[in-house]
Design an enzyme around this catalytic site. Sequence first.
Site, PDB file in Angstrom:
ATOM      1  N   PHE A   1      -5.679  -0.505   5.346  1.00  0.00           N
ATOM      2  CA  PHE A   1      -4.403  -0.635   4.641  1.00  0.00           C
ATOM      3  C   PHE A   1      -4.068   0.655   3.891  1.00  0.00           C
ATOM      4  O   PHE A   1      -2.922   1.073   3.824  1.00  0.00           O
ATOM      5  CB  PHE A   1      -4.457  -1.800   3.655  1.00  0.00           C
ATOM      6  CG  PHE A   1      -4.943  -3.082   4.275  1.00  0.00           C
ATOM      7  CD1 PHE A   1      -4.372  -3.552   5.446  1.00  0.00           C
ATOM      8  CD2 PHE A   1      -5.981  -3.811   3.704  1.00  0.00           C
ATOM      9  CE1 PHE A   1      -4.816  -4.722   6.032  1.00  0.00           C
ATOM     10  CE2 PHE A   1      -6.438  -4.984   4.288  1.00  0.00           C
ATOM     11  CZ  PHE A   1      -5.857  -5.447   5.449  1.00  0.00           C
TER      12      PHE A   1
ATOM     13  N   ARG B   1     -18.325  -1.172   3.812  1.00  0.00           N
ATOM     14  CA  ARG B   1     -18.449  -2.442   3.113  1.00  0.00           C
ATOM     15  C   ARG B   1     -19.910  -2.873   2.977  1.00  0.00           C
ATOM     16  O   ARG B   1     -20.312  -3.458   1.972  1.00  0.00           O
ATOM     17  CB  ARG B   1     -17.668  -3.509   3.893  1.00  0.00           C
ATOM     18  CG  ARG B   1     -17.922  -4.927   3.458  1.00  0.00           C
ATOM     19  CD  ARG B   1     -17.049  -5.907   4.230  1.00  0.00           C
ATOM     20  NE  ARG B   1     -17.380  -7.283   3.871  1.00  0.00           N
ATOM     21  CZ  ARG B   1     -18.161  -8.073   4.594  1.00  0.00           C
ATOM     22  NH1 ARG B   1     -18.702  -7.631   5.721  1.00  0.00           N
ATOM     23  NH2 ARG B   1     -18.416  -9.304   4.202  1.00  0.00           N
TER      24      ARG B   1
ATOM     25  N   GLU C   1       0.814  -1.221   0.000  1.00  0.00           N
ATOM     26  CA  GLU C   1       0.000   0.000   0.000  1.00  0.00           C
ATOM     27  C   GLU C   1       0.843   1.264   0.000  1.00  0.00           C
ATOM     28  O   GLU C   1       0.443   2.285  -0.565  1.00  0.00           O
ATOM     29  CB  GLU C   1      -0.940   0.005   1.202  1.00  0.00           C
ATOM     30  CG  GLU C   1      -2.031  -1.071   1.143  1.00  0.00           C
ATOM     31  CD  GLU C   1      -1.561  -2.446   1.585  1.00  0.00           C
ATOM     32  OE1 GLU C   1      -0.448  -2.563   2.153  1.00  0.00           O
ATOM     33  OE2 GLU C   1      -2.297  -3.431   1.376  1.00  0.00           O
TER      34      GLU C   1
END
Lengths: 313, 279
Positions: A80, A164, A55
């Site tokens: 991340f 999400r 990342e």
Amino acid sequence: MKMESQRSYFAKALIELGEKDPNVVVVGADTTESIKTLDFGKKFPDRLFNVGISEQNMISIAAGLAAAGKVAFASTYAVFGVAHTYNIIRQNVAYTKLPVKIFCSHAGITVGPDGATHQLNEDIGLMRGIPNMTVLVPADAPQTAKCVHAAAAWPGPVYCRFSRTNFPTVTSVEDPFAIGKSYVMRDGDDVTIAGCGIMVSRCLQAAEELDAAGVSARVLNVATVKPLDTSTILKAARDTGGIVTAEEHTIVHGLGSAISEAVALEHPVPMAMVGVQDVFGESGEAFELMEKYGLTAAKVVEGVRRVMKRRGR
Amino acid sequence: MAEVSNAKLRELEDRARLLRCHILKMTHQVQSGHPGGSMSACDIVTALYFHVLRVDPRNPMWPDRDRFVLSKGHACPVLYAALAERGFFPVPELMTFRRINSRLQGHPEYGTTPGVENAAGAEGQGLSFGVGLGLAARLDRKAWRVYALLGDGEQDVGQTWEAALAAAKYHLDNLTAIIDRNGIQQEGRTEEIMPLEPLGDKWRAFGWNVLTINGHDMRQILAGIDEAHSHKGQPTVIIAKTTKGKGVSFMENVVRYHGAATTDEELKRALAELGEAVP
């Protein structure tokens, strides 16, 4: 209410953008299928760069692309994408003011069963603390798509976080959206409820319950946490005399903090903050976690009661 | 690149000497900064700015320019000196280095100093940034090239190797990394702090074309860059064996001069060694 995926709208908007502008590129980090940037890659195979689980590399590569004139999106899961990469974002993106658009899914506690390692409740604070950063927290799927277009047109770095889990759609595709604006979702005079992200739907639900009890709440969708729309917020503070904030994020340095800073400096009013209480999350289903960690309409109502009591109404 | 004349080599060597004098004076006037690693990289930076790079000081943002990414940001005195002598900003401005209200920050700032291509200071980010630039050039089918100068201390940083993997994956032959292998980092010898050898083998294993040169021999530097240009299908890394503090006898290979400026007396001696008349 319709439940929709922020990721799907994000991916669709990216493709629309890619069709309009050949300079749009996307850098991903081994999560391209899950966050659907792979759809962009299928359409524009030479404009998606999947750099694997690296990342820091992802952010710096996006910055290099941006320095050479590209509109560079860097996208992965929030934990991340912005927690692991803080100093890379600071030096390569924010300090340089390069137009890197960091769009992260899986922010907050509703990541669910993956547990605390994957539930980043600190990203709004991390990003709003860096000079030159713009921080967007769209309330639902259609607004996430608008963030993509607005961020691409914005001259500097942008961080946009979304969740999400599918959540109720509370805006419509026709609604206006501009970076730096908060939107009144429902008018009211007795108290203000200011939310961001998926908590906006909970704020609206709370306002309805309060309405039934004779309390008229103004609901703000603070989709841009930085730069904060202080005029709309201060007006609400003056008009209603009390503010409850709600976010899927720690209350330590997120939306509630940002609003309390603005209000404390200009027009202090009683406040309450609904959010994660400076603790790590745990595994569980999204809605179970929201219940357990106090991210509910009931908590918003409770906050309103506290604020009104302190104010003596 | 055509064969380089002896006269050209002499000219480049003279330039490098001049840049070393600037480095010493810049760090001396503010009594801070990093002379050692600037001097070890000096011949490489000179070769790039006075022979290799297609850049235009009158148009620093010319889109088709070559990009020089200084990953080891603490060596910015050598970059600033080269940019000033190349005409990107006035030479006297060098003496504002690290001072309040200066365009010449203690570590490079992007967008402020004409000719500076990246922000650096926190180590290990430059090669990834260079990968991004190289990918952009390829997407646009442009011929400009990317040169990233890395410190050997930066070989400790995980992100350097993330970038190495990515450059190999994308076969970025428009990207050349140059490692200033002076063998010293802030607290001592690299081989004691965090052993790197066999460094060339590591880069080869990561899919790079590896060249090793003497980083103070102008002919070898130019030949190495030439070879990197002609090598296709892979990025090239040039491991340039250098000496920290190169050019001043008492500074060479001394750990202290990584991050310490010279005293008044040392500056006089150093400039005399470099052949500059002391005021």
